[in-house]
Design a protein around this motif. Structure first.
Motif, PDB file in Angstrom:
ATOM      1  N   PRO A 287       0.816  -1.230   0.000  1.00  0.00           N
ATOM      2  CA  PRO A 287       0.000   0.000   0.000  1.00  0.00           C
ATOM      3  C   PRO A 287       0.846   1.275   0.000  1.00  0.00           C
ATOM      4  N   PHE A 288       1.980   1.247   0.677  1.00  0.00           N
ATOM      5  CA  PHE A 288       2.863   2.413   0.713  1.00  0.00           C
ATOM      6  C   PHE A 288       3.502   2.656  -0.655  1.00  0.00           C
TER       7      PHE A 288
ATOM      8  N   ARG B 148       2.215   1.864  -3.518  1.00  0.00           N
ATOM      9  CA  ARG B 148       1.190   2.380  -4.437  1.00  0.00           C
ATOM     10  C   ARG B 148       0.967   3.877  -4.241  1.00  0.00           C
ATOM     11  N   ARG B 149       1.046   4.327  -2.986  1.00  0.00           N
ATOM     12  CA  ARG B 149       0.850   5.753  -2.700  1.00  0.00           C
ATOM     13  C   ARG B 149       2.082   6.596  -3.021  1.00  0.00           C
ATOM     14  N   ASN B 150       3.244   5.968  -3.087  1.00  0.00           N
ATOM     15  CA  ASN B 150       4.503   6.672  -3.365  1.00  0.00           C
ATOM     16  C   ASN B 150       5.251   5.974  -4.497  1.00  0.00           C
TER      17      ASN B 150
ATOM     18  N   VAL C 219       8.701   7.945   5.133  1.00  0.00           N
ATOM     19  CA  VAL C 219       7.851   6.812   4.777  1.00  0.00           C
ATOM     20  C   VAL C 219       8.640   5.507   4.853  1.00  0.00           C
TER      21      VAL C 219
END
Length: 129
Positions: free
Chosen positions: A15-16, A18-20, A87
């Motif tokens: 998920p991280f 995909r967001r970055n 992150v």
């Protein structure tokens, strides 16, 4: 270690990533590495300790160690103006904590600095988790 921890590190990192998307490679690398990092003590367990102490009793399996290390790295990143890499600290912490706490199912203290106490010894958690 690799059969369970690596897929968990991948799933927690996804998920991280995909967001970055610009940091996706670094996120997956940190997530996979940190998911198995606590179990690198197996080399000491087999080669030096001769299996005398269960490897989940070593200090690398205490969540407090990883929390303090992550806080120190985060402060260093903030102090050097590299907040965009925080992150990676989060991904590393999320990936390492399940692996560092996998010895707590035997009645040990979840935030203990030393896991060498058994549930019946003085100072051990009453009843465990």
């Amino acid at each position: 270690m690799f059969i369970a921890h690596l897929p968990a590190g991948y799933l927690l990192s996804r998920p991280f990533a995909r967001r970055n998307p610009s940091q996706a490679r670094a996120i997956f690398g940190i997530g996979l590495l940190c998911s198995v990092l606590p179990d690198f003590d197996l080399a000491y367990f087999y080669l030096i300790d001769q299996r005398r102490t269960p490897h989940h009793d070593y200090w690398v399996h205490t969540p407090v160690f990883w929390l303090v290390l992550a806080a120190a790295i985060a402060l260093l990143l903030i102090a050097t103006g590299r907040r965009n890499q925080l992150v990676l600290v989060g991904v590393g912490l999320i990936s390492v904590l399940p692996a560092s706490g996998d010895g707590f199912d035997r009645g040990r203290c979840p935030l203990a600095l030393s896991l060498r106490r058994s549930p019946g010894e003085p100072g051990a958690c009453a009843g465990g988790l």
